[in-house]
Design a protein around this motif. Structure first.
Motif, PDB file in Angstrom:
ATOM      1  N   TRP A  40       1.344   1.093 -12.317  1.00 35.37           N
ATOM      2  CA  TRP A  40       1.702  -0.284 -11.989  1.00 35.37           C
ATOM      3  C   TRP A  40       0.873  -1.383 -12.204  1.00 35.37           C
ATOM      4  O   TRP A  40       1.426  -2.500 -12.798  1.00 35.37           O
ATOM      5  CB  TRP A  40       2.065  -0.314 -10.433  1.00 35.37           C
ATOM      6  CG  TRP A  40       3.325   0.327  -9.881  1.00 35.37           C
ATOM      7  CD1 TRP A  40       3.413   1.686  -9.476  1.00 35.37           C
ATOM      8  CD2 TRP A  40       4.576  -0.228 -10.315  1.00 35.37           C
ATOM      9  NE1 TRP A  40       4.680   1.876  -9.273  1.00 35.37           N
ATOM     10  CE2 TRP A  40       5.387   0.806  -9.684  1.00 35.37           C
ATOM     11  CE3 TRP A  40       5.036  -1.176 -10.811  1.00 35.37           C
ATOM     12  CZ2 TRP A  40       6.811   0.636  -9.854  1.00 35.37           C
ATOM     13  CZ3 TRP A  40       6.577  -1.550 -10.887  1.00 35.37           C
ATOM     14  CH2 TRP A  40       7.552  -0.507 -10.331  1.00 35.37           C
ATOM     15  N   GLU A  41      -0.302  -1.178 -12.170  1.00 38.76           N
ATOM     16  CA  GLU A  41      -1.623  -1.958 -12.824  1.00 38.76           C
ATOM     17  C   GLU A  41      -1.123  -2.304 -14.026  1.00 38.76           C
ATOM     18  O   GLU A  41      -1.600  -3.458 -14.355  1.00 38.76           O
ATOM     19  CB  GLU A  41      -3.005  -1.547 -12.234  1.00 38.76           C
ATOM     20  CG  GLU A  41      -3.187  -1.337 -10.817  1.00 38.76           C
ATOM     21  CD  GLU A  41      -3.233  -2.458 -10.072  1.00 38.76           C
ATOM     22  OE1 GLU A  41      -3.614  -3.622 -10.612  1.00 38.76           O
ATOM     23  OE2 GLU A  41      -2.668  -2.536  -8.766  1.00 38.76           O
TER      24      GLU A  41
ATOM     25  N   LYS B 267       1.562  -4.457 -14.748  1.00 34.17           N
ATOM     26  CA  LYS B 267       1.570  -6.244 -14.558  1.00 34.17           C
ATOM     27  C   LYS B 267       0.873  -6.680 -15.765  1.00 34.17           C
ATOM     28  O   LYS B 267       1.120  -7.784 -15.868  1.00 34.17           O
ATOM     29  CB  LYS B 267       0.363  -5.996 -13.310  1.00 34.17           C
ATOM     30  CG  LYS B 267       1.111  -6.075 -11.997  1.00 34.17           C
ATOM     31  CD  LYS B 267       0.054  -6.717 -10.949  1.00 34.17           C
ATOM     32  CE  LYS B 267      -0.381  -5.607 -10.312  1.00 34.17           C
ATOM     33  NZ  LYS B 267      -1.405  -6.502  -9.166  1.00 34.17           N
TER      34      LYS B 267
ATOM     35  N   THR C 210      12.576  -0.874 -11.507  1.00 35.16           N
ATOM     36  CA  THR C 210      12.157  -1.793 -10.361  1.00 35.16           C
ATOM     37  C   THR C 210      11.834  -3.238 -11.321  1.00 35.16           C
ATOM     38  O   THR C 210      12.114  -4.342 -10.971  1.00 35.16           O
ATOM     39  CB  THR C 210      10.805  -1.204  -9.890  1.00 35.16           C
ATOM     40  OG1 THR C 210      11.060  -0.139  -9.113  1.00 35.16           O
ATOM     41  CG2 THR C 210      10.222  -2.253  -8.801  1.00 35.16           C
TER      42      THR C 210
HETATM   43  P1  ADP Z   1      -0.141  -7.402  -5.928  1.00 32.18           P
HETATM   44  O1  ADP Z   1      -1.177  -6.626  -6.125  1.00 32.18           O
HETATM   45  O2  ADP Z   1      -0.114  -8.691  -6.760  1.00 32.18           O
HETATM   46  O3  ADP Z   1       0.573  -7.207  -4.643  1.00 32.18           O
HETATM   47  P2  ADP Z   1       1.443  -4.768  -6.850  1.00 32.18           P
HETATM   48  O4  ADP Z   1       0.487  -3.877  -7.569  1.00 32.18           O
HETATM   49  O5  ADP Z   1       1.485  -4.375  -5.364  1.00 32.18           O
HETATM   50  O6  ADP Z   1       1.018  -6.237  -6.907  1.00 32.18           O
HETATM   51  O7  ADP Z   1       2.931  -4.996  -7.250  1.00 32.18           O
HETATM   52  C1  ADP Z   1       3.240  -5.724  -8.593  1.00 32.18           C
HETATM   53  C2  ADP Z   1       4.645  -5.529  -8.501  1.00 32.18           C
HETATM   54  O8  ADP Z   1       4.774  -4.070  -8.681  1.00 32.18           O
HETATM   55  C3  ADP Z   1       5.491  -5.871  -7.326  1.00 32.18           C
HETATM   56  O9  ADP Z   1       6.632  -6.520  -7.631  1.00 32.18           O
HETATM   57  C4  ADP Z   1       5.586  -4.508  -6.463  1.00 32.18           C
HETATM   58  O10 ADP Z   1       6.897  -4.673  -5.660  1.00 32.18           O
HETATM   59  C5  ADP Z   1       5.815  -3.538  -7.701  1.00 32.18           C
HETATM   60  N1  ADP Z   1       5.202  -2.150  -7.110  1.00 32.18           N
HETATM   61  C6  ADP Z   1       3.868  -1.959  -7.095  1.00 32.18           C
HETATM   62  N2  ADP Z   1       3.689  -0.626  -6.947  1.00 32.18           N
HETATM   63  C7  ADP Z   1       5.112  -0.048  -6.604  1.00 32.18           C
HETATM   64  C8  ADP Z   1       5.555   1.076  -6.303  1.00 32.18           C
HETATM   65  N3  ADP Z   1       4.656   2.122  -5.981  1.00 32.18           N
HETATM   66  N4  ADP Z   1       6.920   1.200  -6.230  1.00 32.18           N
HETATM   67  C9  ADP Z   1       7.584   0.282  -6.436  1.00 32.18           C
HETATM   68  N5  ADP Z   1       7.111  -1.011  -6.814  1.00 32.18           N
HETATM   69  C10 ADP Z   1       5.902  -1.171  -7.032  1.00 32.18           C
END
Ligand code: ADP
Ligand code: ADP
Length: 228
Positions: A174-175, A178, A202
């Motif tokens: 996820w990181e 981004k 997502t």
């Molecule tokens: P931040 O650190 O800015 O809060 P995140 O890393 O939590 O950002 O998330 C970035 C994006 O990815 C957001 O839209 C979040 O909803 C989505 N996201 C992050 N982790 C997950 C996950 N395990 N499952 C689904 N969506 C996720």
């Protein structure tokens, strides 16, 4: 920006990996390429940066037919395309700084300009503080950040990634996503082969599904569409 017409690829061993692709990708798009293993995703992607040459058909990038350019022109083409792999492909005997600067050195810039650009891309991927480290001192996610920084340091208009999160745990994936979102939001076209169902469903973007060397689905804001 990219147009493929009747693109076919048969490898020397007779395997027909891609059987007739017709596709257009506009500048600024974010495109996921999905499909089962062996479907032809990597072949599709490799032809965009001339890692593989099609057996027939045309591939135009910004008006240039890259299927038929001379081999000696390929390095010039690659300068304008950033490529990211599942296994990072960093040079282990070079520091983070050197890995990224290496991508700039062929462009004959002055040391100060190189330093500025390297630090800018490291800032974008959040790794400025690791500039003097070696790849084996970094986690997988950090190594992939370095690889992304290297791929964008020449400000390419197109970034191609072949399963960039394939070796990473879900949080790290996820990181990394981004960062790709950020790069795309700055105007860069992103094309990414992936098996990551959660991410595709997502962070929705165009989805091109390939099966048996053919495009079987092409949807704006599509779904992953497979169980795994
Ligand atoms: P931040 O650190 O800015 O809060 P995140 O890393 O939590 O950002 O998330 C970035 C994006 O990815 C957001 O839209 C979040 O909803 C989505 N996201 C992050 N982790 C997950 C996950 N395990 N499952 C689904 N969506 C996720
Ligand atoms: P995917 O990325 O969807 O897994 P690939 O494009 O890697 O698919 O492979 C498509 C087909 O082409 C597979 O049958 C694969 O074994 C074959 N293939 C891929 N690369 C080569 C190669 N260099 N030589 C011969 N066959 C290959």
């Amino acid at each position: 920006m990219i147009e493929m017409k009747n693109v076919q690829k048969t490898y020397p061993n007779g395997v027909s990996a891609v059987k007739g692709l017709n596709v257009k990708i506009q500048s600024g798009e974010f495109v996921y390429v999905v499909g089962p293993s062996g479907a032809g995703k990597s072949t599709f992607i490799k032809m965009m940066y001339r890692e593989e040459k099609p057996t027939s058909g045309t591939i135009t990038i910004n008006g240039r037919d890259i299927a038929n350019i001379k081999d000696r022109k390929v390095p010039l083409l690659r300068r304008d395309i950033g490529v990211i792999f599942q296994d990072f492909k960093l040079l282990n005997n070079l520091t983070v700084f050197e890995n990224i600067a290496f991508a700039l050195e062929v462009t004959e810039e002055k040391p100060q300009a190189i330093k500025k650009k390297v630090m800018e891309v490291l800032e974008l991927v959040g790794l400025k503080h690791k500039v003097r480290m070696f790849p084996n001192e970094l986690s997988g996610g950090e190594q992939q950040r370095v690889a992304i920084a290297r791929s964008i340091v020449r400000s390419p208009k197109l970034v191609i990634a072949d399963e960039p999160t394939g070796n990473l745990d879900p949080d790290t994936s996820w990181e990394i996503m981004k960062i790709f979102e950020e790069i795309n939001s700055l105007g860069t076209t992103v094309i990414m082969a992936t098996h990551n169902k959660d991410i595709v469903n997502t962070l929705q973007h165009r989805v091109i599904a390939i099966e048996g060397g053919l495009i079987v689905r092409d949807e704006q804001k599509g779904e992953y569409g497979y169980e795994l």
